[in-house]
Design a protein around this motif. Structure first.
Motif, PDB file in Angstrom:
ATOM      1  N   ASN A   1       0.821  -1.223   0.000  1.00  0.00           N
ATOM      2  CA  ASN A   1       0.000   0.000   0.000  1.00  0.00           C
ATOM      3  C   ASN A   1       0.849   1.263   0.000  1.00  0.00           C
ATOM      4  N   GLN A   2       2.140   1.114   0.338  1.00  0.00           N
ATOM      5  CA  GLN A   2       3.007   2.290   0.435  1.00  0.00           C
ATOM      6  C   GLN A   2       3.803   2.575  -0.842  1.00  0.00           C
ATOM      7  N   PHE A   3       4.211   1.510  -1.544  1.00  0.00           N
ATOM      8  CA  PHE A   3       5.073   1.699  -2.720  1.00  0.00           C
ATOM      9  C   PHE A   3       4.249   2.029  -3.964  1.00  0.00           C
ATOM     10  N   GLN A   4       4.867   2.852  -4.841  1.00  0.00           N
ATOM     11  CA  GLN A   4       4.212   3.177  -6.116  1.00  0.00           C
ATOM     12  C   GLN A   4       4.386   2.070  -7.138  1.00  0.00           C
ATOM     13  N   THR A   5       5.566   1.436  -7.095  1.00  0.00           N
ATOM     14  CA  THR A   5       5.844   0.371  -8.070  1.00  0.00           C
ATOM     15  C   THR A   5       5.958  -0.952  -7.320  1.00  0.00           C
ATOM     16  N   VAL A   6       5.074  -1.869  -7.652  1.00  0.00           N
ATOM     17  CA  VAL A   6       5.002  -3.150  -6.953  1.00  0.00           C
ATOM     18  C   VAL A   6       4.901  -4.282  -7.975  1.00  0.00           C
ATOM     19  N   VAL A   7       5.779  -5.281  -7.798  1.00  0.00           N
ATOM     20  CA  VAL A   7       5.687  -6.501  -8.609  1.00  0.00           C
ATOM     21  C   VAL A   7       5.498  -7.674  -7.649  1.00  0.00           C
ATOM     22  N   VAL A   8       4.586  -8.560  -7.987  1.00  0.00           N
ATOM     23  CA  VAL A   8       4.335  -9.754  -7.193  1.00  0.00           C
ATOM     24  C   VAL A   8       4.630 -10.958  -8.074  1.00  0.00           C
ATOM     25  N   THR A   9       5.431 -11.910  -7.554  1.00  0.00           N
ATOM     26  CA  THR A   9       5.655 -13.133  -8.325  1.00  0.00           C
ATOM     27  C   THR A   9       4.787 -14.262  -7.784  1.00  0.00           C
ATOM     28  N   GLN A  10       4.488 -15.190  -8.671  1.00  0.00           N
ATOM     29  CA  GLN A  10       3.650 -16.337  -8.321  1.00  0.00           C
ATOM     30  C   GLN A  10       4.275 -17.594  -8.926  1.00  0.00           C
ATOM     31  N   ASP A  11       4.817 -18.452  -8.065  1.00  0.00           N
ATOM     32  CA  ASP A  11       5.346 -19.724  -8.533  1.00  0.00           C
ATOM     33  C   ASP A  11       4.180 -20.496  -9.158  1.00  0.00           C
ATOM     34  N   SER A  12       4.336 -20.942 -10.397  1.00  0.00           N
ATOM     35  CA  SER A  12       3.198 -21.467 -11.174  1.00  0.00           C
ATOM     36  C   SER A  12       3.645 -22.657 -12.013  1.00  0.00           C
ATOM     37  N   HIS A  13       3.420 -23.863 -11.475  1.00  0.00           N
ATOM     38  CA  HIS A  13       3.899 -25.057 -12.173  1.00  0.00           C
ATOM     39  C   HIS A  13       2.751 -25.869 -12.769  1.00  0.00           C
ATOM     40  N   PRO A  14       3.027 -26.490 -13.936  1.00  0.00           N
ATOM     41  CA  PRO A  14       2.098 -27.523 -14.405  1.00  0.00           C
ATOM     42  C   PRO A  14       2.295 -28.800 -13.585  1.00  0.00           C
ATOM     43  N   LYS A  15       1.301 -29.690 -13.628  1.00  0.00           N
ATOM     44  CA  LYS A  15       1.477 -31.020 -13.024  1.00  0.00           C
ATOM     45  C   LYS A  15       2.667 -31.706 -13.682  1.00  0.00           C
ATOM     46  N   GLY A  16       3.345 -32.587 -12.932  1.00  0.00           N
ATOM     47  CA  GLY A  16       4.456 -33.335 -13.509  1.00  0.00           C
ATOM     48  C   GLY A  16       5.657 -32.459 -13.814  1.00  0.00           C
ATOM     49  N   HIS A  17       5.870 -31.414 -12.999  1.00  0.00           N
ATOM     50  CA  HIS A  17       6.973 -30.481 -13.248  1.00  0.00           C
ATOM     51  C   HIS A  17       8.328 -31.158 -12.991  1.00  0.00           C
ATOM     52  N   ILE A  18       9.341 -30.665 -13.698  1.00  0.00           N
ATOM     53  CA  ILE A  18      10.683 -31.246 -13.596  1.00  0.00           C
ATOM     54  C   ILE A  18      11.283 -31.108 -12.198  1.00  0.00           C
ATOM     55  N   SER A  19      10.781 -30.163 -11.408  1.00  0.00           N
ATOM     56  CA  SER A  19      11.302 -29.947 -10.047  1.00  0.00           C
ATOM     57  C   SER A  19      10.587 -30.791  -8.996  1.00  0.00           C
ATOM     58  N   PHE A  20       9.583 -31.571  -9.408  1.00  0.00           N
ATOM     59  CA  PHE A  20       8.809 -32.342  -8.431  1.00  0.00           C
ATOM     60  C   PHE A  20       9.445 -33.728  -8.230  1.00  0.00           C
ATOM     61  N   ALA A  21       9.669 -34.119  -6.972  1.00  0.00           N
ATOM     62  CA  ALA A  21      10.195 -35.460  -6.685  1.00  0.00           C
ATOM     63  C   ALA A  21       9.280 -36.533  -7.269  1.00  0.00           C
ATOM     64  N   SER A  22       7.992 -36.246  -7.365  1.00  0.00           N
ATOM     65  CA  SER A  22       7.025 -37.237  -7.870  1.00  0.00           C
ATOM     66  C   SER A  22       7.216 -37.533  -9.354  1.00  0.00           C
TER      67      SER A  22
END
Ligand SMILES: [Zn+2]
Length: 213
Positions: free
Chosen positions: A46-67
């Protein structure tokens, strides 16, 4: 919290990394006490004029998943040498794993529990955050065969375009907050510095998976 000293500087921006339910207690990949910083981050948005928000967003079966691997469990490390030695059984072809692991730092990938799968409740950004204050919501990690810790570069070095986005707005300083302090926040801060921005971190506005060292 009063007015943050950087909030009144037109050349300063706030970068909120992955403040999502899967990274908070009760989520799939919980960061200890990760929920505690949502309210103070909301106040900063609410205080900053410039704000970026990131969202980790993976498909199922992602390469980083142990599964995605047989005989691997969350927090194991996937190493190039083991893939080349044919010790890894995966839903991914060996050539894809080899190409990926050759492109990432230390030629290895931490394997995580399934997390932040697009459309799931854990993927959602904490509702305390006023996301309407963000000019950009950057979804990262969307390629099934590449992870992305940093907001600036995917793990294989592909640019997300964020550095140029900040430059176009004449941003020089970036306050980096969010989750987790030892992965996505740290990699984002390091890359922001490499791109020539002055980076500000506040240990009260992040939480760590492994340690605060
Ligand atoms: Zn992820």
């Amino acid at each position: 919290m009063g007015l943050h000293p950087l909030a009144s500087e037109a050349s300063a921006a706030l970068l909120v990394v992955d403040q999502q339910y899967d990274f908070e207690p009760g989520g799939a990949l919980p960061v200890p006490n990760g929920h505690e910083i949502a309210a103070p981050i909301a106040e900063l948005m609410n205080q900053f004029q410039t704000v970026v928000v990131t969202q980790d967003s993976h498909p199922k079966g992602h390469i980083s998943f142990a599964s995605s691997y047989k005989n691997k469990k969350p927090f194991d490390i996937l190493k190039l040498a083991d893939v080349e030695a044919k010790k890894i059984d995966s839903i991914f072809d060996r050539e894809i794993l080899v190409r990926y692991l050759k492109s990432v730092p230390e030629q290895q990938q931490v394997l995580w529990p399934d997390h932040c799968v697009v459309g799931t409740s854990g993927w959602k950004i904490n509702s305390k955050l006023p996301i309407e204050k963000a000019q950009l919501i950057l979804q990262k990690g969307k390629r099934v065969d590449c992870d992305s810790y940093s907001a600036f570069f995917e793990n294989d070095g592909t640019s997300t375009g964020l550095a140029n986005w900040f430059r176009a707005k004449n941003i020089q300083k970036i306050l980096v907050v969010g989750l987790a302090g030892d992965f996505c926040v740290a990699w984002s801060a390091k890359d922001a510095e490499r791109e020539g921005f002055e980076v500000v971190m506040d240990k009260n506005l992040t939480r760590f998976i492994y340690s605060s060292a």
